[in-house]
Write a protein that holds these residues in place. Structure first.
Motif, mmCIF file in Angstrom:
data_model
loop_
_atom_site.group_PDB
_atom_site.id
_atom_site.type_symbol
_atom_site.label_atom_id
_atom_site.label_comp_id
_atom_site.label_asym_id
_atom_site.label_seq_id
_atom_site.Cartn_x
_atom_site.Cartn_y
_atom_site.Cartn_z
ATOM 1 N N ARG A 37 4.299 -5.802 29.631
ATOM 2 C CA ARG A 37 3.753 -6.858 30.492
ATOM 3 C C ARG A 37 3.983 -8.238 29.901
ATOM 4 N NH1 ARG A 37 2.490 -10.475 33.661
ATOM 5 N NH2 ARG A 37 0.468 -10.689 34.675
ATOM 6 N N ASP A 38 3.969 -8.314 28.572
ATOM 7 C CA ASP A 38 4.077 -9.614 27.911
ATOM 8 C C ASP A 38 5.473 -9.870 27.359
ATOM 9 O OD1 ASP A 38 1.331 -9.935 28.386
ATOM 10 O OD2 ASP A 38 0.831 -8.880 26.531
ATOM 11 N N PRO A 56 11.716 -13.053 34.844
ATOM 12 C CA PRO A 56 10.548 -12.613 35.624
ATOM 13 C C PRO A 56 10.908 -11.701 36.795
ATOM 14 C CG PRO A 56 10.431 -14.965 35.160
ATOM 15 C CD PRO A 56 11.784 -14.515 34.695
ATOM 16 N N ALA A 104 12.580 -6.944 36.975
ATOM 17 C CA ALA A 104 12.063 -5.652 37.428
ATOM 18 C C ALA A 104 12.376 -5.442 38.904
ATOM 19 C CB ALA A 104 10.567 -5.579 37.184
ATOM 20 N N ALA A 105 12.157 -6.481 39.687
ATOM 21 C CA ALA A 105 12.424 -6.359 41.124
ATOM 22 C C ALA A 105 13.902 -6.114 41.384
ATOM 23 C CB ALA A 105 11.948 -7.625 41.842
ATOM 24 N N ARG A 140 14.626 -2.472 40.807
ATOM 25 C CA ARG A 140 14.009 -1.675 41.866
ATOM 26 C C ARG A 140 14.787 -1.789 43.184
ATOM 27 N NH1 ARG A 140 9.716 2.011 43.560
ATOM 28 N NH2 ARG A 140 9.557 1.583 45.774
ATOM 29 N N GLU A 141 15.233 -2.976 43.477
ATOM 30 C CA GLU A 141 15.940 -3.196 44.745
ATOM 31 C C GLU A 141 17.335 -2.596 44.730
ATOM 32 O OE1 GLU A 141 15.847 -7.418 44.937
ATOM 33 O OE2 GLU A 141 13.845 -7.517 45.849
ATOM 34 N N ILE A 166 9.651 1.241 38.777
ATOM 35 C CA ILE A 166 9.434 0.335 37.657
ATOM 36 C C ILE A 166 7.987 0.463 37.199
ATOM 37 C CG2 ILE A 166 11.249 -1.280 38.268
ATOM 38 C CD1 ILE A 166 9.200 -3.095 39.500
ATOM 39 N N ALA A 167 7.792 0.196 35.926
ATOM 40 C CA ALA A 167 6.448 0.304 35.349
ATOM 41 C C ALA A 167 6.242 -0.817 34.346
ATOM 42 C CB ALA A 167 6.270 1.656 34.665
ATOM 43 N N PHE A 168 5.022 -1.338 34.329
ATOM 44 C CA PHE A 168 4.643 -2.336 33.333
ATOM 45 C C PHE A 168 3.603 -1.724 32.404
ATOM 46 C CE2 PHE A 168 6.101 -4.810 36.954
ATOM 47 C CZ PHE A 168 7.003 -5.664 36.339
ATOM 48 N N VAL A 169 3.819 -1.920 31.124
ATOM 49 C CA VAL A 169 2.872 -1.434 30.131
ATOM 50 C C VAL A 169 2.042 -2.624 29.666
ATOM 51 C CG1 VAL A 169 2.563 -0.308 27.899
ATOM 52 C CG2 VAL A 169 4.413 0.419 29.432
ATOM 53 N N TYR A 170 0.756 -2.535 29.928
ATOM 54 C CA TYR A 170 -0.165 -3.622 29.582
ATOM 55 C C TYR A 170 -0.253 -3.782 28.056
ATOM 56 C CZ TYR A 170 -4.676 -6.000 28.992
ATOM 57 O OH TYR A 170 -5.673 -6.858 28.619
ATOM 58 N N LEU A 217 3.900 7.874 29.721
ATOM 59 C CA LEU A 217 4.638 7.430 30.907
ATOM 60 C C LEU A 217 6.004 8.092 30.987
ATOM 61 C CD1 LEU A 217 4.653 5.324 33.274
ATOM 62 C CD2 LEU A 217 5.643 3.699 31.637
ATOM 63 N N PHE A 272 6.223 11.411 40.031
ATOM 64 C CA PHE A 272 5.172 11.077 39.063
ATOM 65 C C PHE A 272 4.141 10.115 39.639
ATOM 66 C CE2 PHE A 272 5.876 6.946 36.508
ATOM 67 C CZ PHE A 272 6.450 6.284 37.586
ATOM 68 N N ILE A 273 4.454 9.577 40.809
ATOM 69 C CA ILE A 273 3.463 8.691 41.448
ATOM 70 C C ILE A 273 2.294 9.478 42.047
ATOM 71 C CG2 ILE A 273 5.199 6.942 41.972
ATOM 72 C CD1 ILE A 273 5.121 7.863 44.885
ATOM 73 N N GLU A 313 4.240 -9.687 41.786
ATOM 74 C CA GLU A 313 5.394 -8.795 41.669
ATOM 75 C C GLU A 313 5.877 -8.415 43.068
ATOM 76 O OE1 GLU A 313 6.893 -8.144 38.810
ATOM 77 O OE2 GLU A 313 8.425 -7.028 39.902
ATOM 78 N N PRO A 314 7.138 -8.684 43.394
ATOM 79 C CA PRO A 314 7.589 -8.481 44.777
ATOM 80 C C PRO A 314 7.909 -7.039 45.140
ATOM 81 C CG PRO A 314 9.357 -9.425 43.454
ATOM 82 C CD PRO A 314 8.146 -9.380 42.575
ATOM 83 N N GLU A 315 8.065 -6.177 44.159
ATOM 84 C CA GLU A 315 8.410 -4.786 44.443
ATOM 85 C C GLU A 315 7.291 -3.862 43.956
ATOM 86 O OE1 GLU A 315 11.216 -3.271 45.889
ATOM 87 O OE2 GLU A 315 11.657 -5.290 46.622
ATOM 88 N N PHE A 339 5.267 -1.237 41.870
ATOM 89 C CA PHE A 339 5.385 -0.960 40.436
ATOM 90 C C PHE A 339 4.267 -0.035 39.968
ATOM 91 C CE2 PHE A 339 2.629 -4.675 40.746
ATOM 92 C CZ PHE A 339 1.638 -4.448 39.802
ATOM 93 N N ALA A 340 4.482 0.541 38.795
ATOM 94 C CA ALA A 340 3.444 1.324 38.124
ATOM 95 C C ALA A 340 2.821 0.479 37.023
ATOM 96 C CB ALA A 340 4.050 2.597 37.530
ATOM 97 N N TRP A 341 1.573 0.778 36.694
ATOM 98 C CA TRP A 341 0.838 0.031 35.669
ATOM 99 C C TRP A 341 0.274 1.013 34.652
ATOM 100 C CZ3 TRP A 341 0.060 -5.081 34.602
ATOM 101 C CH2 TRP A 341 -0.987 -5.414 33.739
ATOM 102 N N GLU A 342 0.687 0.852 33.417
ATOM 103 C CA GLU A 342 0.198 1.723 32.346
ATOM 104 C C GLU A 342 -0.699 0.887 31.448
ATOM 105 O OE1 GLU A 342 1.327 4.846 32.680
ATOM 106 O OE2 GLU A 342 0.105 5.664 31.061
ATOM 107 N N GLY A 343 -1.986 0.910 31.752
ATOM 108 C CA GLY A 343 -2.904 0.045 31.030
ATOM 109 C C GLY A 343 -3.703 0.788 29.983
ATOM 110 N N ARG A 352 0.260 4.396 39.567
ATOM 111 C CA ARG A 352 1.693 4.653 39.605
ATOM 112 C C ARG A 352 2.358 3.952 40.788
ATOM 113 N NH1 ARG A 352 2.499 8.998 35.930
ATOM 114 N NH2 ARG A 352 1.807 7.984 34.024
ATOM 115 N N THR A 353 1.555 3.449 41.701
ATOM 116 C CA THR A 353 2.117 2.662 42.801
ATOM 117 C C THR A 353 1.176 1.500 43.112
ATOM 118 O OG1 THR A 353 3.051 4.672 43.778
ATOM 119 C CG2 THR A 353 3.028 2.701 45.145
#
Lengths: 175, 367
Positions: A110-111, A117, A120-121, A124-125, A132-136, A153, A164-165, B156-158, B160-164, B170-171
């Motif tokens: 995430r950071d 910026p 990721a999009a 995905r596109e 795509i996934a963000f790790v906090y 993940l 996996f969703i 975020e325009p698309e 995404f998954a969030w692993e916090g 996941r969506t």
């Protein structure tokens, strides 16, 4: 976790920062970790790349599409600011994203300040089957900042791909 | 300087509540409750008419004192009546809420108001930790991650998954996008260094509540300094102070009213058993709790989170000068005011809004 026979082998392409060990250790209980692509005995394998290793993994998946069954890119830097080198390797890879042949997970910290910026999009596109996934609380080196989060993940994605969703953990508290 | 009216929507007979929190639902008579919300919305409309530029809402649970457990619902209703004021959600309590749901509510409100939303992120008073079963020790972490996820979800325009650390999705694909881009005006209501730093690093505003002016200074000084370190300076609208007010025609009248309240004791519906209060505070601070020793004297109540008291009490001149002190010392550009003191009727509050709008607000706007 069960290991699907067709994705029993994982190849991890390390970045130049050399921080793949936590992921390597975390996946090793469920997957055969090949030392390199040339050491893979099976025809098809899962390919995981970190940082510039992710760029190499992406390149390999495009060049040898029949061998890579599932692709995970952690902190890829292939997409560069357009003010950099629009004709360089990054631009070339970006243009070829629609040709990525397999399910692909792209992971960012995430950071992470080293990626655009909108990177990721873009993945995905353009990649036909891409999550795509963000790790906090992680920067560019996700494996070092949040190792267990990355292991969970990636292993979940390797096992279940785009499904996996779907939540598969029980919510029952008192059965 | 701008003024904000806190739409507390207090239950009309809140003065009759027992001292302890939560207030039993048996105290809620539907007919009185319906009228109380109508009165509260009328106060918001009148505040707008008198020149208030924001109307705010705050998430508080299990009591009719501030009767907006679901502030987004309340904000949506008021936004249809008040057509020009900013609708300030101050805010969703981050440890309690699913951040994705919060992002969806906030984005929808920004659409309903055509970009008039202000969103504030809060941790909440200690009693709030009990509402949805959140471990008080995790409140700080949940707040920081929740804010980060909301901002990501809005920008975020698309999908995404969030692993916090506290949240895993996941969506995430929040719809609609906010009207204000990249995200609505936002502030963090906090006194804690980590959250103040987060605000400075992400160019968010700062909200501070109920503490004396001298205590706000060190917080806002730090915030402004850290904003500077991050290459920006906050606008006046990004610094918000929330306080309680009782305004009368004269200082003497206000003091006489205040003395009567002091004689009555604490605000009804605000106290926790002292044992519970001790455990929450210790857990929030990361301290070990010896449960064998906390039960002594537990029958008595404590004020939740320390007594907020009344920040501004007096006639117009005194109240103006008291608010101005916050502006002058800390640079607050918005003051968010809680008028609905427990003993006041709807008519009392309407009189106060009228007096504030005529005698105080014009001078505040010149600051």
């Amino acid at each position: 976790m069960t290991t699907a026979e067709s994705t029993g082998t994982v190849v991890i392409l390390e970045g130049s920062d050399g921080q793949s060990q936590p992921l390597r250790d975390g996946l090793s209980s469920s997957w055969r970790i090949a030392a390199s692509i040339t050491d893979v005995a099976s025809d098809r394998y899962a390919l995981v790349g970190l940082s510039d290793g992710a760029n190499a993994a992406l390149q390999h998946a495009l060049d040898d599409p029949k061998s890579v069954e599932v692709l995970v890119l952690v902190s890829p830097t292939a997409i560069r600011p357009t003010s950099g080198d629009p004709d360089g390797d990054g631009a070339s890879l970006e243009n070829r994203l629609p040709d990525v042949p397999c399910p692909t997970l792209v992971v960012f910290g995430r950071d992470d300040k080293s990626v655009q910026p909108d990177a990721a999009a873009t993945y995905r596109e353009r990649i036909p089957n891409c999550n795509i996934a963000f790790v906090y609380a992680a920067g560019h080196n996700v494996a070092a900042d949040r190792p267990q989060a990355l292991i969970n993940l990636v292993s979940d994605y390797l096992e279940r791909r785009e499904t996996f969703i779907v939540q598969n953990r029980t919510g029952v508290i008192n059965p | 300087m701008k003024a904000s009216y806190l739409g507390a929507m207090g239950y009309a007979h809140r003065r009759d509540f027992p001292p302890t929190w939560p207030t039993p639902p048996s105290y809620s008579d539907p007919e009185t409750s319906v009228q109380s919300y109508q009165d509260g919305m009328e106060e918001c409309e009148f505040a707008e008419e008198m020149g208030f530029e924001w109307v705010s809402f705050s998430e508080h649970h299990y009591s009719g004192r501030i009767a907006t457990g679901t502030p987004a619902v309340m904000a949506a209703a008021v936004a249809e009546r008040c057509k020009t004021v900013k609708i300030a959600m101050l805010g969703p309590l981050m440890p309690l809420n699913n951040p994705v749901r919060a992002a969806e509510e906030l984005a929808l409100l920004d659409n309903l108001t055509n970009g008039r939303l202000v969103m504030g992120f809060l941790r909440g008073t200690p009693n709030e930790d009990q509402v949805y079963g959140v471990n008080p020790a995790e409140g700080r972490g949940r707040m920081l991650e929740g804010m980060d996820l909301i901002l990501k979800a809005m920008t975020e325009p698309e999908p995404f998954a969030w692993e916090g650390q506290y949240y895993q999705y996941r969506t995430v694909a929040v719809w609609p996008r906010p009207v204000q881009q990249p995200f609505p005006a936002a502030l963090v209501a906090t006194r804690s260094d980590d959250a103040v730093l987060y605000a400075a690093e992400h160019q968010l505003g700062l909200g501070v509540s109920f503490i004396p002016v001298d205590a706000t200074g060190p917080i806002t000084d730090k915030y402004v300094s850290w904003c500077d370190d991050n290459g920006w300076q906050p606008e006046p609208d990004q610094m918000v102070y929330r306080g309680s007010i009782y305004l009368a025609e004269t200082d003497a009248q206000a003091q006489e009213w205040f003395d009567r309240q002091t004689d009555r004791g604490r605000a009804p519906g605000m106290a926790l058993r002292s044992s519970v209060s001790q455990v929450i505070q210790a857990t929030r601070a990361g301290q070990d709790v010896d449960y064998r020793n906390v039960f002594a004297g537990s029958a008595s109540g404590d004020i939740v989170g320390g007594a907020p008291g009344l920040t501004f009490v007096g006639g117009p001149d005194k109240v103006f000068n008291e608010i101005k002190a916050f502006h002058d010392r800390s640079g607050f550009g918005v003051v968010d005011l809680f008028f609905q003191q427990p003993s006041l009727t709807h008519a009392d509050v309407m009189q106060e809004i009228d007096l504030f709008g005529r005698e105080v607000l014009p001078r505040l706007k010149e600051l």
